[in-house]
Scaffold this motif. Structure first.
Motif, PDB file in Angstrom:
ATOM      1  N   SER A 337       0.825  -1.215   0.000  1.00 47.59           N
ATOM      2  CA  SER A 337       0.000   0.000   0.000  1.00 47.59           C
ATOM      3  C   SER A 337       0.858   1.264   0.000  1.00 47.59           C
ATOM      4  CB  SER A 337      -0.931   0.000   1.214  1.00 47.59           C
ATOM      5  OG  SER A 337      -0.188   0.066   2.415  1.00 47.59           O
ATOM      6  N   ASP A 338       0.275   2.338  -0.522  1.00 49.70           N
ATOM      7  CA  ASP A 338       0.919   3.647  -0.558  1.00 49.70           C
ATOM      8  C   ASP A 338      -0.102   4.650  -0.023  1.00 49.70           C
ATOM      9  OD1 ASP A 338       2.018   6.099  -1.130  1.00 49.70           O
ATOM     10  OD2 ASP A 338       2.739   5.522  -3.118  1.00 49.70           O
ATOM     11  N   TRP A 339       0.257   5.363   1.050  1.00 48.79           N
ATOM     12  CA  TRP A 339      -0.713   6.269   1.671  1.00 48.79           C
ATOM     13  C   TRP A 339      -1.128   7.412   0.754  1.00 48.79           C
ATOM     14  CZ3 TRP A 339      -3.559   5.116   5.651  1.00 48.79           C
ATOM     15  CH2 TRP A 339      -3.115   4.142   6.542  1.00 48.79           C
ATOM     16  N   LYS A 340      -0.285   7.740  -0.219  1.00 53.50           N
ATOM     17  CA  LYS A 340      -0.662   8.783  -1.177  1.00 53.50           C
ATOM     18  C   LYS A 340      -1.883   8.379  -1.997  1.00 53.50           C
ATOM     19  CE  LYS A 340       4.059  10.576  -1.735  1.00 53.50           C
ATOM     20  NZ  LYS A 340       5.171  10.772  -2.706  1.00 53.50           N
ATOM     21  N   ASP A 341      -2.062   7.078  -2.136  1.00 52.39           N
ATOM     22  CA  ASP A 341      -3.200   6.593  -2.924  1.00 52.39           C
ATOM     23  C   ASP A 341      -4.534   6.948  -2.276  1.00 52.39           C
ATOM     24  OD1 ASP A 341      -1.500   5.584  -4.786  1.00 52.39           O
ATOM     25  OD2 ASP A 341      -1.609   3.497  -4.083  1.00 52.39           O
ATOM     26  N   ARG A 342      -4.537   7.215  -0.994  1.00 52.52           N
ATOM     27  CA  ARG A 342      -5.791   7.525  -0.307  1.00 52.52           C
ATOM     28  C   ARG A 342      -6.355   8.869  -0.768  1.00 52.52           C
ATOM     29  NH1 ARG A 342      -6.701   3.573   2.477  1.00 52.52           N
ATOM     30  NH2 ARG A 342      -8.696   4.424   3.159  1.00 52.52           N
ATOM     31  N   GLU A 343      -5.497   9.763  -1.208  1.00 53.48           N
ATOM     32  CA  GLU A 343      -5.958  11.015  -1.803  1.00 53.48           C
ATOM     33  C   GLU A 343      -6.186  10.851  -3.305  1.00 53.48           C
ATOM     34  OE1 GLU A 343      -6.996  13.878  -0.775  1.00 53.48           O
ATOM     35  OE2 GLU A 343      -6.791  13.325   1.320  1.00 53.48           O
ATOM     36  N   LEU A 344      -5.254  10.138  -3.933  1.00 61.49           N
ATOM     37  CA  LEU A 344      -5.332   9.964  -5.381  1.00 61.49           C
ATOM     38  C   LEU A 344      -6.601   9.226  -5.796  1.00 61.49           C
ATOM     39  CD1 LEU A 344      -3.962  10.384  -8.105  1.00 61.49           C
ATOM     40  CD2 LEU A 344      -2.673   8.268  -7.706  1.00 61.49           C
ATOM     41  N   VAL A 345      -7.082   8.329  -4.938  1.00 63.19           N
ATOM     42  CA  VAL A 345      -8.243   7.523  -5.305  1.00 63.19           C
ATOM     43  C   VAL A 345      -9.502   8.367  -5.489  1.00 63.19           C
ATOM     44  CG1 VAL A 345      -9.041   6.999  -2.955  1.00 63.19           C
ATOM     45  CG2 VAL A 345      -9.432   5.341  -4.790  1.00 63.19           C
ATOM     46  N   LYS A 346      -9.544   9.566  -4.864  1.00 61.31           N
ATOM     47  CA  LYS A 346     -10.724  10.424  -5.013  1.00 61.31           C
ATOM     48  C   LYS A 346     -10.901  10.914  -6.449  1.00 61.31           C
ATOM     49  CE  LYS A 346     -10.097  12.054  -0.281  1.00 61.31           C
ATOM     50  NZ  LYS A 346      -9.772  13.239   0.539  1.00 61.31           N
ATOM     51  N   LYS A 347      -9.849  10.800  -7.247  1.00 62.06           N
ATOM     52  CA  LYS A 347      -9.945  11.173  -8.662  1.00 62.06           C
ATOM     53  C   LYS A 347     -10.843  10.212  -9.434  1.00 62.06           C
ATOM     54  CE  LYS A 347      -7.149  14.749  -8.746  1.00 62.06           C
ATOM     55  NZ  LYS A 347      -7.650  16.108  -9.096  1.00 62.06           N
ATOM     56  N   MET A 348     -11.163   9.057  -8.838  1.00 60.26           N
ATOM     57  CA  MET A 348     -11.985   8.079  -9.549  1.00 60.26           C
ATOM     58  C   MET A 348     -13.342   8.664  -9.950  1.00 60.26           C
ATOM     59  SD  MET A 348     -13.207   5.465  -6.475  1.00 60.26           S
ATOM     60  CE  MET A 348     -14.436   4.559  -7.434  1.00 60.26           C
TER      61      MET A 348
END
Length: 710
Positions: A337-348
């Motif tokens: 896991s990468d914690w940055k993905d928790r923000e990036l995922v909102k782009k979905m």
């Protein structure tokens, strides 16, 4: 412990005839149920001097092997054999339809005693056979055991290669060769996700590159195959495969979620251009109505590798370790896991809106009709296209978002928020997917229908009814909030009320008035449902004739099947009452328990007999009503109605297995005496006595058998 010793020594010897390999095969194949515990133990060439603890352990190991064989649906074939006079070493291949990775080679010693061959009690050796300690004999045993150990390795390689080829041929049709060979990594990712939702297990295995495993990075193929097979039927221990398989989950591939090393490849000293072409990553956002480890929004990275035959998906640890224990699962998941993905995922949500056009309806009626159709087909994307969207607006630093949508998301690890607009948009989609998931959870989506529509100028409230199953016999109502703008009618996200910021402030009072009207009408809607119930249930006909025995038994079996497999309304159609109650709440509650018991039964019903008295025919039964651990003997009364025969459900007279049930039956008959004619009461009393007489021996026999097992 003494009983175990007797079990082994007193067991009648069962010696197979034939050569060593045939004996070993017959022994292993007997695990399909043909061999009892006694036969398994007596078929082993076990020494009479083997101690009780060892005997117990040996039997446990063979019972475990039997369980392994049955669970994996293994079949056996002879591979190699080496005979040295009265000793033999045998290699048996074990294969399963679950794939080549579970195949194995079993090595067995076989000993000739009393004119016949018997299997040595410990796999791969001649331990505990009582052969003796002569030097020559020990040397022969050692040679055979070494032969088994060495040859088993080479035979395992040959067997796996053979099974892999069979597996390859079986899987070839799971995905079209054109799709597999496509030179588009994102399309391969889409096909993988589509196969998961469609329940295509074989296709999921093929897309993981199982058939190209030699040209892919090292993976735990056996674990991945097991995780896939279990996950595709939602039997993984961590219950995370639901994200892939469920149609209640929003899934979006985020194009700019690729591995950052590709974007900054020029900065890497050891950059290899081939690596970019041969391996890519995609971030996939999963938004679910249920929580996975406290989260509804889950970002998961998928790595894809390019083979000569196309792109293949590497199963992320999040899914590969889904059938492992919690600690192993979390460790593997956190490593990837990468914690940055928790923000990036909102782009979905932005990606979804870019890829899916807005859909608007001409009027609220058309919009509600479309929602019902989406629920029937479980088309979540179509449902979301009809939802409110807003143009992105700049938000000044420190300014609170208008709709408060960000409050629906947890803060990231640093306690900071990303783009406020992404937070608001995510909040709206979270509410929409929650509504979707809760609605599908209530009942069979095919049963969804519009029961109310309230409208005030450019806002509306629709009410959908979902018919329940099991004990959830009462319909569930879900609100759909709608508004009109220049483009047409849209859905507003919200469970009980529409989300703040998705409608003009001047519409607030209108929404409140519609909500208050629904609260008042909900009571009337429940009364209308009860009225419909009373129209469906049969009414006993005092002038009818008793059903024939074949007719009654067939009806009772169907009544029980419907109780187990269909909904309450279907159950009511084969049921009858003596008189209609003013409000059938207690009737429906009692029938709910009948249906729950039928659904939990693990043993088939037993018809004991039937008898006709007057216009009643009683059917005596013994049923499993305790999930396999208990039995009951109900008297089921079949009565005539105006149109057919039905099961009378408001008279209950079970077998009196204790004083409490007998007193309860007496009270029930006392109550009936005040409500039915004397001749009807006499008929029911006669059937009660008959049922006690014929069912008691059957129940006593079952009870005795249970005591013997204990």
């Amino acid at each position: 412990m003494r009983g175990i010793v007797t079990f082994f020594l007193a067991a009648s010897l069962r010696v197979f005839s034939g050569e060593p390999s045939e004996v070993a095969l017959e022994f292993l194949r007997g695990f399909d149920g043909k061999l009892s515990k006694t036969e398994i133990s007596s078929s082993l060439a076990i020494s009479p001097f083997c101690g009780p603890k060892k005997r117990t352990r040996i039997l446990e190991l063979w019972e475990a092997r039997a369980s392994w064989k049955q669970k994996g649906n293994f079949s056996f074939l002879p591979l190699r054999e080496k005979v040295d006079s009265d000793l033999s070493a045998v290699l048996i291949g074990a294969t399963s339809p679950n794939g080549p990775d579970v195949s194995m080679v079993i090595s067995l010693g076989v000993v000739k005693k009393e004119g016949g061959w018997r299997v040595a009690p410990v796999e791969g050796s001649f331990e505990n056979t009582g052969l003796g300690f002569e030097a020559d004999l020990k040397s022969r045993v050692r040679d055979l055991e070494n032969w088994m150990a060495l040859e088993r390795t080479s035979e395992m390689t040959i067997l796996l290669r053979s099974e892999m080829e069979k597996f390859r041929k079986k899987m070839e049709g799971a995905v079209s060769s054109e799709d597999l060979a496509a030179n588009d990594a994102k399309q391969a990712m889409k096909e993988f996700l589509n196969a998961a939702e469609a329940g295509k297990t074989d296709a999921m295995i093929v897309w993981q590159g199982f058939l190209e495993r030699e040209s892919l990075p090292e993976r735990n193929w056996e674990m991945n195959l097991k995780a896939t097979r279990k996950g595709m039927v939602n039997q993984d221990k961590q219950r995370v495969w639901r994200l892939l398989t469920s149609q209640k989950v929003m899934k979006v591939i985020i194009p700019n979620g690729k591995n950052e090393r590709e974007a900054h490849a020029e900065d890497l000293l050891n950059f290899n251009p081939e690596s970019v072409e041969r391996e890519v990553e995609f971030l996939v956002g999963f938004l679910s109505s249920f929580e996975i480890e406290g989260e509804r929004l889950n970002p998961i990275r998928f790595r894809l590798n390019k083979t000569d035959k196309g792109w293949r998906v590497s199963l992320p640890a999040f899914f590969a370790y889904a059938d492992q224990e919690s600690r192993a699962f979390r460790t593997a998941k956190n490593d990837e896991s990468d914690w940055k993905d928790r923000e990036l995922v909102k782009k979905m949500f932005q990606v979804f809106e870019e890829q899916n056009q807005v859909v608007r309806a001409k009027n609220p009626e058309a919009l509600l009709k479309a929602i019902v159709q989406d629920l029937k087909t479980q088309n979540l994307d179509s449902f979301l296209q009809s939802h409110y969207r807003e143009e992105e607006k700049a938000v000044k630093e420190g300014e609170k978002p208008a709709d408060g949508g960000g409050d629906l998301l947890q803060r990231n690890i640093n306690g900071r928020r990303g783009n406020p607009f992404d937070d608001r948009r995510a909040g709206r989609y979270i509410l929409a997917v929650k509504w979707w998931g809760f609605s599908l959870k209530f009942a069979d989506p095919v049963s969804a229908k519009v029961v109310k529509l309230y409208r005030h100028e450019k806002i509306a409230l629709g009410v959908l009814s979902f018919s329940g199953s099991g004990e959830n016999w009462k319909p569930k109502y879900k609100q759909v909030w709608m508004r009109q703008d220049a483009s047409g009618w849209m859905i507003l996200p919200g469970i009980v009320s529409p989300m703040v910021g998705t409608y003009p402030e001047e519409s607030f009072e209108g929404f409140r008035a519609l909500s208050e009207q629904f609260v008042k009408d909900e009571v009337k809607m429940e009364e209308e449902f009860f009225a419909d119930v009373l129209k469906i249930v049969g009414r006993e006909d005092p002038n009818g004739k008793a059903a024939s025995e074949p007719q009654a038994i067939a009806l009772v079996k169907e009544w029980r099947r419907i109780a187990r497999e269909e909904d309450m309304m279907a159950f009511l159609r084969v049921s009858a009452v003596r008189r209609l109650p003013a409000k059938p709440t207690s009737l429906l509650r009692d029938l709910g328990f009948v249906r729950k018991g039928a659904a939990s039964a693990m043993s088939p019903d037993q018809i004991i007999g039937s008898k006709a008295v007057g216009r009643f025919r009683g059917v005596s039964m013994m049923i499993d009503h305790g999930g396999g651990v208990d039995r009951a003997c109900p008297l089921v009364l079949v009565v005539p109605t105006k149109t057919s025969h039905c099961v009378l459900v408001d008279v209950e007279l079970p077998l009196e297995t204790n004083k409490g049930i007998r007193l309860l039956n007496d009270e029930r008959l006392d109550g009936l005496a005040k409500e039915v004619a004397k001749e009807d009461l006499a008929s029911i009393e006669e059937l009660r006595e008959w049922h006690q007489k014929v069912s008691r021996p059957v129940w006593d026999k079952w009870k005795s058998e249970q005591a013997d097992k204990e």
